[in-house]
Design a protein around this motif. Sequence first.
Motif, mmCIF file in Angstrom:
data_model
loop_
_atom_site.group_PDB
_atom_site.id
_atom_site.type_symbol
_atom_site.label_atom_id
_atom_site.label_comp_id
_atom_site.label_asym_id
_atom_site.label_seq_id
_atom_site.Cartn_x
_atom_site.Cartn_y
_atom_site.Cartn_z
ATOM 1 N N ILE A 125 1.459 5.918 2.715
ATOM 2 C CA ILE A 125 1.236 5.512 4.104
ATOM 3 C C ILE A 125 2.462 4.763 4.612
ATOM 4 O O ILE A 125 2.898 3.781 4.005
ATOM 5 N N ILE A 126 2.994 5.232 5.745
ATOM 6 C CA ILE A 126 4.153 4.594 6.374
ATOM 7 C C ILE A 126 3.861 4.419 7.867
ATOM 8 O O ILE A 126 2.972 5.069 8.402
ATOM 9 N N THR A 130 1.801 -2.991 10.207
ATOM 10 C CA THR A 130 1.355 -3.279 8.841
ATOM 11 C C THR A 130 -0.010 -3.955 8.802
ATOM 12 O O THR A 130 -0.890 -3.561 8.038
ATOM 13 N N ILE A 134 -1.918 0.020 9.652
ATOM 14 C CA ILE A 134 -1.642 0.398 8.266
ATOM 15 C C ILE A 134 -2.760 -0.099 7.350
ATOM 16 O O ILE A 134 -3.350 0.667 6.594
ATOM 17 N N ALA A 138 -5.268 2.009 4.967
ATOM 18 C CA ALA A 138 -5.128 1.914 3.508
ATOM 19 C C ALA A 138 -6.405 1.432 2.817
ATOM 20 O O ALA A 138 -6.887 2.080 1.880
ATOM 21 N N VAL A 156 2.030 2.235 -0.410
ATOM 22 C CA VAL A 156 2.627 1.785 0.843
ATOM 23 C C VAL A 156 4.035 1.284 0.524
ATOM 24 O O VAL A 156 4.196 0.230 -0.097
ATOM 25 N N LYS A 158 7.026 -0.735 1.198
ATOM 26 C CA LYS A 158 7.219 -1.909 2.060
ATOM 27 C C LYS A 158 8.391 -1.740 3.032
ATOM 28 O O LYS A 158 8.384 -2.342 4.106
ATOM 29 N N VAL A 161 7.165 0.294 6.474
ATOM 30 C CA VAL A 161 6.128 -0.231 7.373
ATOM 31 C C VAL A 161 6.671 -1.485 8.054
ATOM 32 O O VAL A 161 7.545 -2.170 7.521
#
Length: 191
Positions: A125-126, A130, A134, A138, A156, A158, A161
Amino acid sequence: MKDLKTVRELLVNVDMVNGFVKKGAMADTYIKHIIPEHIKLMTEMQEKENGEIAIIKDTHKENCREFNRYPVHCVEGTEEAELVEELVQFETGALVYNKNSTSTIYAPNFLEDIDKMVNLQEVIIIGCCTDICIINLAIPLQNYFDQKDRNIVIKVPKNAVETYDSPIHNRDEYNEIAFKLMEQAGIKLCD
């Protein structure tokens, strides 16, 4: 778009639309710094035989309920609801979902397509933000996989995001809070 039964890796690009990245009441242009990483990850996924890309676009009707909490943004048919131009090249052939809430889980056909991916092993997931969209994909997706007893890793990166900054929303603080909550839920954080 590939036969969903063959998909082993799914890259989900969340809300990299003009209304969050370039202009409008909810945009923070700082978010643009993650676009090069998105291009890299999306290009790599396109080249994988059993990889697939899903693009999520925040898209609202003019009087949507969410506007009771957030300023008007990403209204259907406006430039704000369109994917940023740097990523448009990936839209052709990708799975595309329009969402009317902060969670992709409720986007029409999203979970139905996830269920068709019977060989799915990993979801990456991007995107942005966040601590809102996101995390709201997630953790519920992790819960969905738990409910269905599907052993699928959610990652994810980092560096792919980002969230917005404002006087009442410190970017660094909210990113860290989101990272901690996702990690606690079993999401794999990586760089």
